[in-house]
Design a protein around this motif. Structure first.
Motif, PDB file in Angstrom:
ATOM      1  N   ARG A   2       0.951  -1.226   0.136  1.00 41.28           N
ATOM      2  CA  ARG A   2       0.084   0.156   0.106  1.00 41.28           C
ATOM      3  C   ARG A   2       0.926   1.382   0.025  1.00 41.28           C
ATOM      4  O   ARG A   2       1.783   1.440   0.898  1.00 41.28           O
ATOM      5  N   VAL A   3       0.462   2.121  -1.004  1.00 42.12           N
ATOM      6  CA  VAL A   3       1.416   3.235  -1.141  1.00 42.12           C
ATOM      7  C   VAL A   3       0.611   4.498  -0.832  1.00 42.12           C
ATOM      8  O   VAL A   3      -0.381   4.596  -1.634  1.00 42.12           O
ATOM      9  N   SER A   4       1.005   5.542  -0.002  1.00 39.92           N
ATOM     10  CA  SER A   4       0.360   6.565   0.149  1.00 39.92           C
ATOM     11  C   SER A   4       0.736   7.609  -0.956  1.00 39.92           C
ATOM     12  O   SER A   4       1.897   7.852  -1.116  1.00 39.92           O
ATOM     13  N   PHE A   5      -0.174   8.163  -1.565  1.00 36.45           N
ATOM     14  CA  PHE A   5       0.289   9.211  -2.633  1.00 36.45           C
ATOM     15  C   PHE A   5       0.779  10.346  -1.989  1.00 36.45           C
ATOM     16  O   PHE A   5       1.796  10.856  -2.880  1.00 36.45           O
ATOM     17  N   LYS A   6       0.361  10.784  -1.001  1.00 32.73           N
ATOM     18  CA  LYS A   6       1.353  11.937  -0.095  1.00 32.73           C
ATOM     19  C   LYS A   6       2.715  11.805   0.161  1.00 32.73           C
ATOM     20  O   LYS A   6       3.471  12.380  -0.283  1.00 32.73           O
ATOM     21  N   TRP A   7       2.735  10.425   0.776  1.00 30.95           N
ATOM     22  CA  TRP A   7       4.093  10.066   1.043  1.00 30.95           C
ATOM     23  C   TRP A   7       4.911   9.968  -0.253  1.00 30.95           C
ATOM     24  O   TRP A   7       6.304  10.401  -0.254  1.00 30.95           O
ATOM     25  N   LEU A   8       4.614   9.333  -1.190  1.00 32.21           N
ATOM     26  CA  LEU A   8       5.356   9.137  -2.677  1.00 32.21           C
ATOM     27  C   LEU A   8       5.749  10.600  -3.109  1.00 32.21           C
ATOM     28  O   LEU A   8       6.751  10.601  -3.614  1.00 32.21           O
ATOM     29  N   SER A  28       4.135  -0.791 -16.467  1.00 33.16           N
ATOM     30  CA  SER A  28       5.424  -1.231 -16.445  1.00 33.16           C
ATOM     31  C   SER A  28       6.011  -2.115 -15.470  1.00 33.16           C
ATOM     32  O   SER A  28       7.069  -2.299 -15.126  1.00 33.16           O
ATOM     33  N   GLY A  29       4.850  -3.025 -14.872  1.00 34.29           N
ATOM     34  CA  GLY A  29       5.171  -4.157 -14.255  1.00 34.29           C
ATOM     35  C   GLY A  29       4.618  -4.164 -12.868  1.00 34.29           C
ATOM     36  O   GLY A  29       4.757  -5.139 -11.948  1.00 34.29           O
ATOM     37  N   THR A  30       4.393  -2.935 -12.298  1.00 28.92           N
ATOM     38  CA  THR A  30       4.071  -2.808 -10.931  1.00 28.92           C
ATOM     39  C   THR A  30       2.586  -2.578 -10.835  1.00 28.92           C
ATOM     40  O   THR A  30       1.883  -1.449 -11.178  1.00 28.92           O
ATOM     41  N   LYS A  31       1.683  -3.795 -10.708  1.00 26.08           N
ATOM     42  CA  LYS A  31       0.288  -3.691 -11.170  1.00 26.08           C
ATOM     43  C   LYS A  31      -0.628  -3.125  -9.977  1.00 26.08           C
ATOM     44  O   LYS A  31      -0.615  -3.418  -9.001  1.00 26.08           O
ATOM     45  N   LEU A  32      -1.308  -2.180 -10.395  1.00 24.69           N
ATOM     46  CA  LEU A  32      -2.160  -1.524  -9.407  1.00 24.69           C
ATOM     47  C   LEU A  32      -3.356  -2.364  -9.080  1.00 24.69           C
ATOM     48  O   LEU A  32      -4.115  -2.917 -10.142  1.00 24.69           O
ATOM     49  N   GLU A  33      -3.761  -2.706  -8.017  1.00 25.69           N
ATOM     50  CA  GLU A  33      -4.923  -3.334  -7.724  1.00 25.69           C
ATOM     51  C   GLU A  33      -6.174  -2.474  -7.264  1.00 25.69           C
ATOM     52  O   GLU A  33      -7.078  -2.817  -7.730  1.00 25.69           O
ATOM     53  N   SER A  34      -5.649  -1.602  -6.576  1.00 23.87           N
ATOM     54  CA  SER A  34      -6.979  -0.658  -6.123  1.00 23.87           C
ATOM     55  C   SER A  34      -6.538   0.717  -5.797  1.00 23.87           C
ATOM     56  O   SER A  34      -5.264   0.985  -5.408  1.00 23.87           O
ATOM     57  N   ILE A  35      -7.259   1.504  -6.144  1.00 22.94           N
ATOM     58  CA  ILE A  35      -6.980   2.975  -5.336  1.00 22.94           C
ATOM     59  C   ILE A  35      -8.181   3.317  -4.171  1.00 22.94           C
ATOM     60  O   ILE A  35      -9.307   3.159  -4.536  1.00 22.94           O
ATOM     61  N   HIS A  36      -7.817   3.614  -2.981  1.00 23.49           N
ATOM     62  CA  HIS A  36      -8.547   4.035  -2.066  1.00 23.49           C
ATOM     63  C   HIS A  36      -8.364   5.078  -1.536  1.00 23.49           C
ATOM     64  O   HIS A  36      -7.182   5.598  -1.187  1.00 23.49           O
ATOM     65  N   ARG A  37      -9.417   5.886  -1.482  1.00 26.46           N
ATOM     66  CA  ARG A  37      -9.420   7.499  -0.777  1.00 26.46           C
ATOM     67  C   ARG A  37     -10.069   7.296   0.409  1.00 26.46           C
ATOM     68  O   ARG A  37     -11.359   7.653   0.549  1.00 26.46           O
ATOM     69  N   ASP A 152      -6.938  12.453   3.768  1.00 23.53           N
ATOM     70  CA  ASP A 152      -7.348  13.230   2.389  1.00 23.53           C
ATOM     71  C   ASP A 152      -6.134  12.890   1.445  1.00 23.53           C
ATOM     72  O   ASP A 152      -5.290  13.692   1.013  1.00 23.53           O
ATOM     73  N   ASP A 153      -6.031  11.524   1.009  1.00 21.83           N
ATOM     74  CA  ASP A 153      -4.891  11.031   0.434  1.00 21.83           C
ATOM     75  C   ASP A 153      -5.446   9.950  -0.422  1.00 21.83           C
ATOM     76  O   ASP A 153      -6.637   9.500  -0.117  1.00 21.83           O
ATOM     77  N   ALA A 154      -4.705   9.410  -1.338  1.00 14.93           N
ATOM     78  CA  ALA A 154      -5.184   8.405  -2.179  1.00 14.93           C
ATOM     79  C   ALA A 154      -3.987   7.094  -1.701  1.00 14.93           C
ATOM     80  O   ALA A 154      -2.744   7.340  -1.978  1.00 14.93           O
ATOM     81  N   VAL A 155      -4.625   6.033  -1.508  1.00 11.60           N
ATOM     82  CA  VAL A 155      -3.885   4.947  -1.072  1.00 11.60           C
ATOM     83  C   VAL A 155      -3.880   4.015  -2.295  1.00 11.60           C
ATOM     84  O   VAL A 155      -5.057   3.387  -2.426  1.00 11.60           O
ATOM     85  N   LEU A 156      -2.628   3.533  -2.994  1.00 15.93           N
ATOM     86  CA  LEU A 156      -2.703   2.995  -4.140  1.00 15.93           C
ATOM     87  C   LEU A 156      -2.172   1.527  -3.720  1.00 15.93           C
ATOM     88  O   LEU A 156      -1.051   1.456  -3.099  1.00 15.93           O
ATOM     89  N   GLU A 157      -2.958   0.409  -3.936  1.00 15.11           N
ATOM     90  CA  GLU A 157      -2.360  -0.866  -3.361  1.00 15.11           C
ATOM     91  C   GLU A 157      -1.797  -1.629  -4.845  1.00 15.11           C
ATOM     92  O   GLU A 157      -2.647  -1.703  -5.840  1.00 15.11           O
ATOM     93  N   PHE A 158      -0.709  -1.910  -4.569  1.00 12.61           N
ATOM     94  CA  PHE A 158       0.001  -2.717  -5.851  1.00 12.61           C
ATOM     95  C   PHE A 158       0.252  -3.953  -5.542  1.00 12.61           C
ATOM     96  O   PHE A 158       0.711  -4.596  -4.357  1.00 12.61           O
ATOM     97  N   ALA A 234      -0.557   8.021  11.660  1.00 15.38           N
ATOM     98  CA  ALA A 234      -1.262   7.970  10.707  1.00 15.38           C
ATOM     99  C   ALA A 234      -0.440   7.481   9.381  1.00 15.38           C
ATOM    100  O   ALA A 234      -1.135   6.726   8.555  1.00 15.38           O
ATOM    101  N   ARG A 235       0.795   7.693   9.179  1.00 10.84           N
ATOM    102  CA  ARG A 235       1.399   6.950   8.000  1.00 10.84           C
ATOM    103  C   ARG A 235       1.490   5.489   8.177  1.00 10.84           C
ATOM    104  O   ARG A 235       1.193   4.950   7.258  1.00 10.84           O
ATOM    105  N   LEU A 236       1.780   5.178   9.382  1.00 11.61           N
ATOM    106  CA  LEU A 236       1.703   3.527   9.550  1.00 11.61           C
ATOM    107  C   LEU A 236       0.385   2.991   9.030  1.00 11.61           C
ATOM    108  O   LEU A 236      -0.005   1.996   8.216  1.00 11.61           O
ATOM    109  N   MET A 237      -0.720   3.751   9.899  1.00 13.70           N
ATOM    110  CA  MET A 237      -2.170   3.434   9.369  1.00 13.70           C
ATOM    111  C   MET A 237      -2.597   3.164   8.019  1.00 13.70           C
ATOM    112  O   MET A 237      -3.290   2.275   7.606  1.00 13.70           O
ATOM    113  N   THR A 238      -2.077   4.294   7.356  1.00 14.70           N
ATOM    114  CA  THR A 238      -2.381   4.542   5.888  1.00 14.70           C
ATOM    115  C   THR A 238      -1.922   2.971   5.257  1.00 14.70           C
ATOM    116  O   THR A 238      -2.432   2.631   4.167  1.00 14.70           O
TER     117      THR A 238
END
Ligand SMILES: [Zn+2]
Lengths: 794, 359
Positions: A2-8, A28-37, A152-158, A234-238
């Motif tokens: 899970r990747v926080s868009f803000k952190w990225l 490019s090979g890192t497949k997005l599974e879902s985006i969660h806001r 208020d972030d987008a969490v991208l799950e790869f 917050a970061r860890l929970m995200t």
């Protein structure tokens, strides 16, 4: 992952929307599974402080919680019991929005609840439903929870493929993003305050350098273990990690950031500050952090002190040396372990952790000093500790960074389109590969975080994916003469023939057990009892490989008969498995079951039921389709078949299998109608003479003579024997011999039966006369009389 | 009697024979009485015959000819009347017969027993036939397989999770050397060991994994693998071949794309997506909003495999692919739970008795 868009965005400038970025990473090979806001579904939830917790007067499982969100006191009815006075909690005020729900003031068992306190699951930051989420104490009362927790972030799950351990940290993802966007990666500083008055408080001894090529240890003291501040929690929970304490959270934060697992030992629990990395001793035991007592294997790598094991290296720490509320000094471990060794231990103990998942795929051997410094700096900042500037870096077996040669033309040849050497170099450099180019020859220095890049093709893949697979042309190779082998064509032909006779093809499970054979009533020494047995079955009933198709087919028949049909005819062509000394035999087998109604009664007349002879007709038609000219049928008895209504079938003189009514006891056990007929045939027997291309025979131009012939023979003489005798005696004129009546009764002597045949007589040379026909008939009658004492029936 | 009187008498007799004959014929009520009427009107004892017999006494050739012609005309007229009458009777009789033989064409026909091929068989054949058209042959191999072929020869690292007894069935009495194959890929190795390039094969077969059964997982399932090894095979060939396949199954006008992925036995590796044939890319439940549906895994044969089987990896290259037949069949037929394929419920199977393949 899970990747926080803000952190990225802190690590790499991103000028595209999360959806677009996800798409680019997927391609490019890192497949997005879902985006969660997480913030999208939350409104008017604020930070509040618990002022009092009282029991609900009428409900034992509820409490009344007095909270203050900065604008006065409110009372909320709450189902959880994990709250203490002074805790900060998320308060959904009256009118707040949580997903689909809107919070209203309501009375719960007589008490007014002015809002609702939220669990982590309700806010979408954890899967924890059991208690109210206790927030970091530095959050201001009344502040909006979405902003406070950075929701208020987008969490991208790869989905991270196993070859890319580098992408199990946000820096790795950021590196991919930088390459895709042509942007620059900003790796955070790792400055440790130089309080190096302290000497090294740690000694590291690597007994097994093959298992642990590198071990970095650092030391920090004067820590005050406490909860983490809001931004860290917050970061860890995200990212889906539960905050524990500032010290542990610091290591987890660095794990998420760098992808490199760290471990913090309570320094007071490490004898003499002496870390030993070795294989476990026979019989050694360790209680791991999850509370399990584990018997260690001599192949397990452990972190120990001179007295005892402290943890399973790279998998899980020990309970005994865990950081606790009393911890004031920590020995921080950042190591590189041999991937296969970690994999073996993880599998042996059925224990997959964030750490083992990364180490077994191959961590970055250059990362430990940086990761340790990052974590140490964080601990100092969060826990007020004094870090030692001394770094213990035991690196007895430096990991070589391979160099790989890439021939630019090889890339073009393999991909099928032209990519020039300069672009190839540029793509490789964008992901941190060092490239020295001499014309079309690229010497690539592989970065420490890419253990998957080992051969030229690995680099070609990097070029291909970074250039984009959409650039590949779509071409077709020449192929060979496509087609089926004769046996494969015959197999298809038989399936079609069987389905053409009105049977349904079934597919049943090849997994079985002795219980199926018990149900068939097979004796202990029946050949089918010898089964291939699984060492690690999932279910007792699926613990062996089947030796017969019948149980599966009978269950399928029973299912159909029970549910909706008066009759069913199923076949399956599949393998059975016969143990041998080496790999088992897997002969293709035809199984069939016929039960109940064959054709229903209609306005035209009565229906028919499947029985031995209608089933036999299906097999005979099938044999015909397989080009089998003579099948032999002889009575057989033995389970699972009816003792006097079953036949052995032989083809070309070899037993192919059996056809028969099922024994009534077996019908009962499988819950199918009495009179159910089954067949099972080894197909290799039918395939022995593979179907060759048909050669058409010439047809006689002369008319046929038709005669009938009824003979009376003893009851014991099989009809097929009589038919065969007629065919032989009638040859070559008798071109067709068909039994059309079977009679027993008043008109023939008891113990005898009358068989009536219709014969077609024909000659390729001329029209047969009545005299010719009479001669053939006499020949046949003589032969039958001679062989069976047959008499012509008047 | 004068000659003139005789002539008049004969003429009158002929006229009488005509009217008498016509009356008799007209009076006939059916084909039987019509035969009798013929005898009475045209027979040897009929008035016409009697009148005709008087002609022999006429000596004048002109008179004889004239009366002869009249007699013939009367005969013809009576014959015509008979024919017409018979025709009427025959038509009526035929009409009556047709009416007697009438059937109710709306009654149901005799249904021959109808069978069906299993949808997985049909799907596998459909896929195989596409590749046969592209110049492939069909290979098969053992389901109970040497671990060496299932893993090691396919470049699985020894610590790969797939090797663990959590994921793979091992055979009792063979230590860790024999497994239920987890994919059809070991047949790639067996085929290459047994023949020199060029190799173009598809490999259908049963495979096994220790998955807990649910709507999309089975512990025994059906895979279909393909392998092309030849001089000069490119990743563009992979894209063209698999795109042809996917479009033939799901829709000839759909987009396909390759997405980078990872498999130990291919390099580069990819997954093939086809544009969602339900929403055509705009996003729906079938494609989980992505607009694309993952169809199979594929890639360029890893040089490790070519070297393992003794092929010259500098001279030959190839691509390989593998797919779940249940998944393809489920997608193609809108089946939401792949366990339905193994329930063998005739109500389900019967749906596949009709309809061919094709997009
Ligand atoms: Zn869709």
């Amino acid at each position: 992952m899970r990747v926080s868009f803000k952190w990225l965005k802190e690590l790499v400038p991103v000028d595209v929307a999360p959806e677009k970025l996800g798409e680019m990473l997927s391609m490019s090979g890192t497949k997005l599974e879902s985006i969660h806001r997480p913030g999208n579904s939350i409104g008017d939830v604020v930070v509040a402080e618990v002022l009092a917790v009282k029991d609900h007067p009428k409900a034992d499982n509820l409490t009344l919680v007095e909270v203050d969100s900065g604008d006065g006191t409110r009372s909320v009815v709450c189902g959880a019991r994990n709250l203490a006075v002074g805790d900060r909690v998320p308060l959904a005020q009256v009118g707040a929005r949580l997903g689909e729900a809107t919070i209203a003031e309501r009375r719960i068992r007589g008490e007014v609840s002015q809002g609702m306190l939220c669990s982590g699951a309700e806010l979408g930051v954890s899967r924890d439903h059991s208690g109210i989420l206790v927030l970091p104490s530095d959050l201001a009362l009344g502040s909006d929870i979405v902003a406070a927790l950075g929701l208020d972030d987008a969490v991208l799950e790869f989905e991270i493929t196993p070859n890319r351990p580098d992408c199990m940290g946000i820096i790795g993802i950021a590196r991919e993003v930088a390459a895709l966007l042509g942007a620059k990666l900003r790796v955070p500083d790792a400055q440790v305050g130089e309080a190096d008055v302290m000497a090294a408080q740690v000694e590291v001894e690597i007994v097994d350098p093959a298992g642990c090529p590198r071990y970095v240890a650092r030391y920090i003291e004067g820590l005050a273990v406490a909860g983490s501040p809001a931004w860290l929690a917050a970061r860890l929970m995200t990212a889906g990690v539960r905050p524990i304490s500032n010290v542990v959270d610091a290591t987890n934060y660095v794990l998420l950031e760098t992808g490199h697992p760290l471990h913090a030992f309570d320094a007071a629990r490490v004898t003499d500050g002496h870390i030993v990395v070795r294989r476990a001793d026979q019989g050694e035991e360790l209680v791991t952090l999850d509370g399990s007592k584990r018997s260690l294997d001599p192949d397990d790598l452990v972190i120990a002190d001179p007295a005892r094991p402290l943890g399973m290296a790279g998998v899980m720490g020990g309970e005994d040396s865990e950081v606790s509320g009393d911890t004031t000094a920590v020995i921080l471990e950042a190591a590189y372990f041999d991937p296969p060794s970690i994999g073996r231990t993880s599998r042996r103990h059925v224990l997959r952790t964030e750490a083992s998942a990364r180490f077994e795929r191959g961590a970055d051997p250059d990362m430990p000093p940086y990761a340790a410094a990052r974590a140490l700096a964080l601990m100092a900042e969060l826990g007020g500790g004094r870090p030692s500037g001394a770094v213990v870096d035991a690196y007895p077996r430096p990991i070589e960074r391979p160099r790989v040669t890439l021939r630019a033309e090889r890339t073009s040849t393999l991909l099928g389109y032209e990519v020039d050497a300069a672009s190839q170099a540029r793509h490789l450099e964008s992901i941190g590969v060092g490239v020295e180019r001499a014309g079309a020859r690229l010497e690539a220095g592989i970065p420490s975080w890419r253990p998957d890049l080992r051969i030229e093709e690995d680099l070609i893949e990097e070029v291909a994916r970074l250039a984009g697979f959409d650039r590949l042309p779509a071409t077709l190779p020449s192929g060979v003469n496509g087609g089926l082998e004769p046996a494969q064509a015959l197999e298809r032909h038989l399936r079609r023939t069987l389905s053409g006779t009105g049977m349904r093809e079934a597919w049943t499970s090849p997994l079985s057990s002795q219980r199926d054979l018990d149900a068939l009533g097979l004796g202990e020494d029946h050949p089918a009892r010898k089964m291939v047995v699984l060492a690690n079955p999932m279910l007792e009933d699926e613990s062996s490989m089947r030796t017969t198709l019948l149980p599966g087919l009978l269950r399928a028949a029973a299912h159909n008969l029970a549910h909706h049909t008066g009759g069913v005819a199923l076949f399956e062509m599949s393998r059975v498995y016969e143990p041998t000394g080496g790999l088992p035999r897997e002969p293709l087998t035809l199984g069939a079951v016929w039960s109940g109604t064959r054709t229903p009664q209609t306005w035209r007349g009565p229906g028919t039921k499947w029985d031995f002879f209608s089933a036999k007709g299906v097999l005979e038609a099938t044999f015909g389709a397989a080009g089998v000219e003579h099948a032999g049928w002889s009575p057989v008895s033995g389970m699972p078949l009816h003792p006097t209504r079953a036949a052995n079938v032989s083809v070309g003189g070899h037993t192919a299998g059996t056809l028969g009514e099922l024994h009534p006891d077996v019908c009962e056990r499988f819950d199918v109608a009495r009179g159910t007929v089954v067949a099972e045939l080894a197909l290799p027997a039918l395939f022995a003479s593979p179907l060759t291309r048909v050669k058409a025979a010439g047809l006689s131009r002369f008319p046929a003579v038709y005669i009938d012939l009824a003979v009376v023979v003893g009851e014991a003489i099989p009809a097929a024997t009589v038919t065969l005798a007629i065919q032989q005696a009638g040859a070559p004129e008798a071109t067709s011999v068909r039994l059309f009546d079977l009679y027993r009764g008043e008109q023939v002597t008891a113990g005898r039966k009358s068989l009536a045949y219709a014969l077609e007589l024909r000659s390729p040379e001329g029209t047969l006369t009545d005299d010719d026909a009479a001669r053939v008939r006499d020949r046949i009658v003589d032969a039958l009389s001679h062989e069976f004492g047959a008499e012509l029936r008047a | 009697m004068t000659t003139g009187e005789r002539l008049d008498d004969i003429e009158a007799a002929l006229e009488g024979a005509r009217s008498e004959g016509l009356r008799i014929i007209e009076a006939a009520a059916d084909l039987g009485s019509l035969a009798e009427a013929r005898t009475r009107a045209l027979g040897r004892k009929a008035p016409l015959a009697r009148a005709r017999s008087g002609l022999g006494g006429i000596t004048d050739p002109t008179d004889r000819k004239k009366l002869g012609q009249l007699a013939n005309a009367v005969g013809d007229e009576l014959e015509a009347a008979l024919t017409s009458k018979r025709g009427g009777f025959e038509r009526a009789e035929l009409d009556a017969r047709w009416e007697r033989e009438r059937v109710d064409v709306t009654l149901p026909g005799d249904a021959p027993p109808v069978g069906s091929l299993h949808p997985l068989t049909k799907t596998a054949w459909e896929i195989v036939d596409i590749f046969i058209g592209l110049g492939y042959r069909v290979a098969e191999g053992p389901e109970i397989e040497l671990a060496k072929y299932n893993f090691e020869a396919l470049n699985f690292p020894e610590h790969h999770p797939s090797l663990s007894p959590q994921e793979t069935f091992y055979i009792e009495g063979h230590g860790d050397e024999v497994v239920l194959r987890t994919h059809t890929s070991p047949v790639q190795i067996r085929v290459m060991e047994s023949q020199a390039p060029p190799v173009y094969v598809v490999i259908p077969g049963r495979t096994y994994r220790r998955d807990v059964m649910d709507a999309t997982h089975l512990s025994a399932f059906f895979q279909l693998e393909g392998l092309a090894v030849d001089e000069g095979i490119t990743m563009g060939d992979l894209k063209g071949s698999l795109g042809t396949f996917a479009r033939e199954i799901f829709g000839r006008d759909l987009d396909v794309r390759l997405r980078p992925h990872y498999f130990p036995f291919t390099e580069p590796s990819a997954e093939l997506d086809v544009q969602c044939f339900v929403c055509r890319g705009s996003g729906c439940r079938v494609c989980k909003g992505e607009g694309w549906i993952e169809v199979l895994g594929c890639g360029m044969v890893h040089p490790f495999l070519l070297e393992w089987v003794g092929y010259d990896a500098a001279r030959y290259s190839g691509f390989a692919f593998g797919m779940g037949v249940e998944r393809i069949a489920a997608l193609a037929h809108g089946v939401t739970d792949i366990r339905s394929f193994y329930d063998n419920d005739v109500r389900f199977l019967a749906q596949f008795a009709t309809g061919g393949g094709g997009p």
